[in-house]
Design an enzyme around this catalytic site. Structure first.
Site, PDB file in Angstrom:
ATOM      1  N   PRO A   9     -44.597 -19.217   9.267  1.00  0.00           N
ATOM      2  CA  PRO A   9     -44.988 -19.965  10.455  1.00  0.00           C
ATOM      3  C   PRO A   9     -44.617 -21.446  10.408  1.00  0.00           C
ATOM      4  CG  PRO A   9     -46.792 -18.565   9.722  1.00  0.00           C
ATOM      5  CD  PRO A   9     -45.708 -18.438   8.699  1.00  0.00           C
ATOM      6  N   ASN A  10     -44.117 -21.927  11.529  1.00  0.00           N
ATOM      7  CA  ASN A  10     -43.808 -23.349  11.749  1.00  0.00           C
ATOM      8  C   ASN A  10     -42.591 -23.851  10.980  1.00  0.00           C
ATOM      9  OD1 ASN A  10     -46.078 -24.000  13.543  1.00  0.00           O
ATOM     10  ND2 ASN A  10     -47.327 -23.544  11.744  1.00  0.00           N
ATOM     11  N   ARG A  17     -40.058 -31.236  12.440  1.00  0.00           N
ATOM     12  CA  ARG A  17     -41.472 -31.037  12.104  1.00  0.00           C
ATOM     13  C   ARG A  17     -41.894 -32.031  11.028  1.00  0.00           C
ATOM     14  NH1 ARG A  17     -44.244 -26.133   8.586  1.00  0.00           N
ATOM     15  NH2 ARG A  17     -46.369 -26.899   8.821  1.00  0.00           N
ATOM     16  N   TYR A  22     -41.622 -32.951   5.533  1.00  0.00           N
ATOM     17  CA  TYR A  22     -40.752 -31.795   5.300  1.00  0.00           C
ATOM     18  C   TYR A  22     -39.264 -32.132   5.305  1.00  0.00           C
ATOM     19  CZ  TYR A  22     -45.123 -29.332   6.097  1.00  0.00           C
ATOM     20  OH  TYR A  22     -46.422 -28.896   5.996  1.00  0.00           O
ATOM     21  N   ASN A  72     -40.783 -18.827   1.737  1.00  0.00           N
ATOM     22  CA  ASN A  72     -41.700 -19.930   2.026  1.00  0.00           C
ATOM     23  C   ASN A  72     -42.685 -19.404   3.061  1.00  0.00           C
ATOM     24  OD1 ASN A  72     -43.153 -22.147   2.821  1.00  0.00           O
ATOM     25  ND2 ASN A  72     -41.394 -23.532   2.899  1.00  0.00           N
ATOM     26  N   ALA A  75     -48.354 -21.879   5.705  1.00  0.00           N
ATOM     27  CA  ALA A  75     -49.797 -21.877   5.451  1.00  0.00           C
ATOM     28  C   ALA A  75     -50.347 -20.487   5.135  1.00  0.00           C
ATOM     29  CB  ALA A  75     -50.538 -22.484   6.640  1.00  0.00           C
ATOM     30  N   GLU A  96     -41.393 -18.123  -4.661  1.00  0.00           N
ATOM     31  CA  GLU A  96     -42.127 -18.847  -3.610  1.00  0.00           C
ATOM     32  C   GLU A  96     -41.653 -20.300  -3.601  1.00  0.00           C
ATOM     33  OE1 GLU A  96     -46.330 -18.135  -3.575  1.00  0.00           O
ATOM     34  OE2 GLU A  96     -46.777 -20.030  -2.547  1.00  0.00           O
ATOM     35  N   HIS A  98     -42.100 -24.127  -1.612  1.00  0.00           N
ATOM     36  CA  HIS A  98     -42.725 -25.036  -0.646  1.00  0.00           C
ATOM     37  C   HIS A  98     -41.966 -26.352  -0.674  1.00  0.00           C
ATOM     38  CE1 HIS A  98     -46.048 -22.353   0.094  1.00  0.00           C
ATOM     39  NE2 HIS A  98     -46.087 -22.133  -1.207  1.00  0.00           N
ATOM     40  N   ARG A 105     -51.384 -32.894  -1.486  1.00  0.00           N
ATOM     41  CA  ARG A 105     -51.844 -32.918  -0.102  1.00  0.00           C
ATOM     42  C   ARG A 105     -53.310 -32.452   0.002  1.00  0.00           C
ATOM     43  NH1 ARG A 105     -47.646 -29.976   3.506  1.00  0.00           N
ATOM     44  NH2 ARG A 105     -48.791 -31.128   5.097  1.00  0.00           N
TER      45      ARG A 105
HETATM   46  C1  DQA Z   1     -45.253 -25.588   3.283  1.00  0.00           C
HETATM   47  C2  DQA Z   1     -46.604 -26.093   2.797  1.00  0.00           C
HETATM   48  C3  DQA Z   1     -47.744 -25.433   3.557  1.00  0.00           C
HETATM   49  O1  DQA Z   1     -48.999 -25.935   3.112  1.00  0.00           O
HETATM   50  C4  DQA Z   1     -47.610 -25.707   5.042  1.00  0.00           C
HETATM   51  O2  DQA Z   1     -48.624 -25.020   5.750  1.00  0.00           O
HETATM   52  C5  DQA Z   1     -46.274 -25.346   5.561  1.00  0.00           C
HETATM   53  C6  DQA Z   1     -45.107 -25.733   4.781  1.00  0.00           C
HETATM   54  C7  DQA Z   1     -44.095 -26.347   2.612  1.00  0.00           C
HETATM   55  O3  DQA Z   1     -42.980 -25.835   2.647  1.00  0.00           O
HETATM   56  O4  DQA Z   1     -44.300 -27.451   2.102  1.00  0.00           O
HETATM   57  O5  DQA Z   1     -46.135 -24.770   6.640  1.00  0.00           O
HETATM   58  O6  DQA Z   1     -45.126 -24.203   2.937  1.00  0.00           O
END
Ligand code: DQA
Length: 142
Positions: A9-10, A17, A22, A72, A75, A96, A98, A105
């Site tokens: 997501p996102n 973003r 990011y 990735n 959240a 995984e 991030h 954070r």
């Molecule tokens: C993320 C870190 C997560 O906490 C966040 O919700 C994201 C992006 C990262 O790539 O830093 O959507 O996965």
């Protein structure tokens, strides 16, 4: 052979973003970078991004033939129990990633329910983290 690059997501709006967190690379930039890293082994990248957990699960169920995966989960790391169960049945190594250093954070980002199943975790290195994950698969997948 194919490598699954799965973003949650996102992450489809990377580039615009919260760029201070990011970075400015788009998801297309990242997909291209991963493709470059695995090309030497003759692998191709299958890139998917979903805003819904169920779609991520379906993609994983449809990807058992891939050689490995880079995930990735956004959240969904925090409480994506169904995603965890899907990854538990994924028969290949996966990493995984991030972009941000989640431990620097908010405290709600400090735990991943997925990480115990991952072959490795790369955190806080921005888009480079995806390249490093791709290199790790290239180096470790038999
Ligand atoms: C993320 C870190 C997560 O906490 C966040 O919700 C994201 C992006 C990262 O790539 O830093 O959507 O996965």
């Amino acid at each position: 052979p194919e490598v699954l690059l799965l973003n949650g997501p996102n992450l489809g709006i990377l580039g615009s973003r919260e760029p201070e967190i990011y970075g400015t690379d788009t998801l297309a930039d990242i997909e291209r970078a991963v493709g470059e890293e695995v090309a030497g082994r003759g692998w191709r990248v299958v890139a998917r991004q979903h805003d819904c957990e169920g779609e991520m699960i379906r993609t994983i169920q449809d990807s058992y033939e891939t050689v490995g995966a880079i995930v990735n989960p956004g959240a969904l790391m925090i409480a994506g129990w169904s995603l965890r169960d899907a990854l538990a049945n994924y028969p290949r190594p996966w990493l995984e990633v991030h972009l941000s250093n989640v431990w620097a954070r908010e405290s709600f980002r400090h735990d991943s329910v997925l990480a115990p199943l991952a072959a490795g975790v790369i955190v806080g290195l921005g888009a480079l983290g995806y390249r490093l994950a791709a290199r790790a698969l290239v180096a470790t997948v038999p």
